[in-house]
Write a protein that holds these residues in place. Structure first.
Motif, short mmCIF file in Angstrom:
data_model
loop_
_atom_site.label_atom_id
_atom_site.label_comp_id
_atom_site.label_asym_id
_atom_site.label_seq_id
_atom_site.Cartn_x
_atom_site.Cartn_y
_atom_site.Cartn_z
N GLY A 154 40.11 87.75 113.78
CA GLY A 154 41.24 87.24 114.98
C GLY A 154 41.33 89.09 114.71
N ILE A 155 41.11 89.61 113.21
CA ILE A 155 42.08 90.76 112.81
C ILE A 155 41.42 91.78 113.65
CG2 ILE A 155 42.17 93.08 110.87
CD1 ILE A 155 42.63 90.35 108.93
N THR A 156 40.23 92.01 113.55
CA THR A 156 39.53 93.38 114.39
C THR A 156 39.13 92.79 116.33
OG1 THR A 156 37.48 91.79 114.22
CG2 THR A 156 37.90 93.46 112.47
N LYS A 157 39.75 91.71 116.60
CA LYS A 157 39.97 91.10 118.37
C LYS A 157 40.80 91.99 118.58
CE LYS A 157 35.76 87.97 117.45
NZ LYS A 157 35.11 88.83 117.71
N TRP A 158 41.55 92.06 118.11
CA TRP A 158 43.13 92.69 118.58
C TRP A 158 42.68 92.94 120.28
CZ3 TRP A 158 48.48 92.11 117.39
CH2 TRP A 158 49.21 92.52 118.18
N ASP A 159 42.29 93.75 120.43
CA ASP A 159 42.46 94.32 122.29
C ASP A 159 41.44 93.18 122.90
OD1 ASP A 159 43.26 96.71 121.66
OD2 ASP A 159 41.18 97.75 121.20
N ASP A 160 40.88 92.61 121.95
CA ASP A 160 39.87 91.03 123.22
C ASP A 160 40.91 90.56 123.31
OD1 ASP A 160 37.30 92.69 123.18
OD2 ASP A 160 36.90 91.63 121.06
N TYR A 161 41.80 89.79 122.51
CA TYR A 161 43.39 88.94 122.59
C TYR A 161 43.79 89.81 123.62
CZ TYR A 161 41.99 85.60 119.36
OH TYR A 161 41.69 84.35 118.26
#
Length: 302
Positions: free
Chosen positions: A225-232
């Motif tokens: 999830g660290i690299t998916k901030w914008d997706d979240y």
């Protein structure tokens, strides 16, 4: 930040490339030293309105007063048969569990339950999506909190590929109808979103990684999830747009400072329940910098 050899094992990864405010940064969870750019903004990230945490003595005093009011509210629930459902959502490490803990700390556990469901069983996968959550709803006099809820299908599941786009869309379409039934049933229904900044999340992940008491909270999902901030962020915004309703509003709490956010949650619940002996002077007024409703309250927050 000195670490001992007894530091518990946790999922490992190499340095991760992440973007914050348009800048590419490198974050290595296996480095025991927190980067300066995280340390500097761990409280103020996401346009958080305070640059210092609430003082502990002020927090402790207010917390006890509000917890006393919650005990009074629970007695009212038991005497009247009224019911409460309070669900807590937010990014990983937003403070959901800690908020629920102080909320329930002095309540009678016989009529105050917390629900934190694991992944669905094969039987549950074959059921109506909401079915396993409805099974946990309160009977007369009960106060039920959900540490994550049916909104898994609006956040983690679409980002991580645990549901199909069609299932995601069906959820967004059906949820307002489902929650209108909760409201029509007369249940006091609260939907809390604990909002934190990106550097705040990174600092809390780092703390989990190196804490003997919290390491169990750190998982491969956190790393992913660290690299998916914008997706979240994208799915969160769609969730708010589709499921923020007058009868079931999203209550947004800025949660970079856990002390302020916990008090804000407790205060909102107490101000909403017309229980006997409610002391409005003790409860106090809401901090409008910390708590509001709907997507418009987020402003520039990430």
């Amino acid at each position: 930040m000195k670490k001992t050899k007894e530091t518990p094992a946790a999922p490992t990864s190499g340095p991760l490339k992440i973007r914050i405010d348009g800048k590419e940064r490198e974050f290595d969870i296996e480095n025991p030293t927190l980067p300066d750019w995280v340390e500097e903004h761990k409280l103020t990230s996401g346009d958080y309105p305070y640059d210092k945490k609430m003082k502990s003595d002020e927090y402790d005093e207010m917390l006890e007063r509000l917890q006393i009011e919650l005990v009074k509210a629970q007695a009212w629930l038991q005497s009247t048969g009224k019911r409460v459902v309070a669900l807590f959502e937010g990014r990983d490490a937003a403070g959901k569990g800690g908020t629920i803990f102080v909320l329930r700390q002095y309540l009678n556990p016989r009529t105050a339950r917390n629900v934190a469901l694991t992944k669905p069983t094969p039987t549950e996968v074959g059921q109506w999506y909401f079915q396993r959550y409805v099974a946990q709803f309160p009977t007369a006099g009960e106060f039920v909190t959900f540490d994550r809820s049916w909104y898994n299908r609006a956040g983690v599941e679409p980002v991580m590929g645990f549901c199909t786009p069609e299932q995601h869309e069906q959820f967004l379409d059906e949820t307002p109808h489902f929650e209108r039934m909760i409201s029509n049933e007369g249940i006091h229904f609260f939907k809390f979103w604990l909002n934190i900044g990106q550097e705040t999340q990174l600092e809390r992940f780092h703390d989990r990684r190196y804490s003997p008491l919290k390491s169990w909270k750190f998982s491969p999902i956190d790393i992913a999830g660290i690299t998916k901030w914008d997706d979240y962020t994208k799915v969160r915004d769609v969730m708010f747009e589709r499921t923020h309703k007058e009868f079931a509003p999203w209550i947004i709490v800025r949660a970079n400072d856990k002390r302020r956010s916990r008090l804000a949650v407790m205060r909102r619940i107490l101000l909403s329940l017309p229980y006997d002996g409610r002391d409005l002077d003790v409860i106090g007024k809401e901090d409008k910098k910390i708590i509001g409703e709907g997507p418009s309250f987020l402003g520039k927050q990430g």
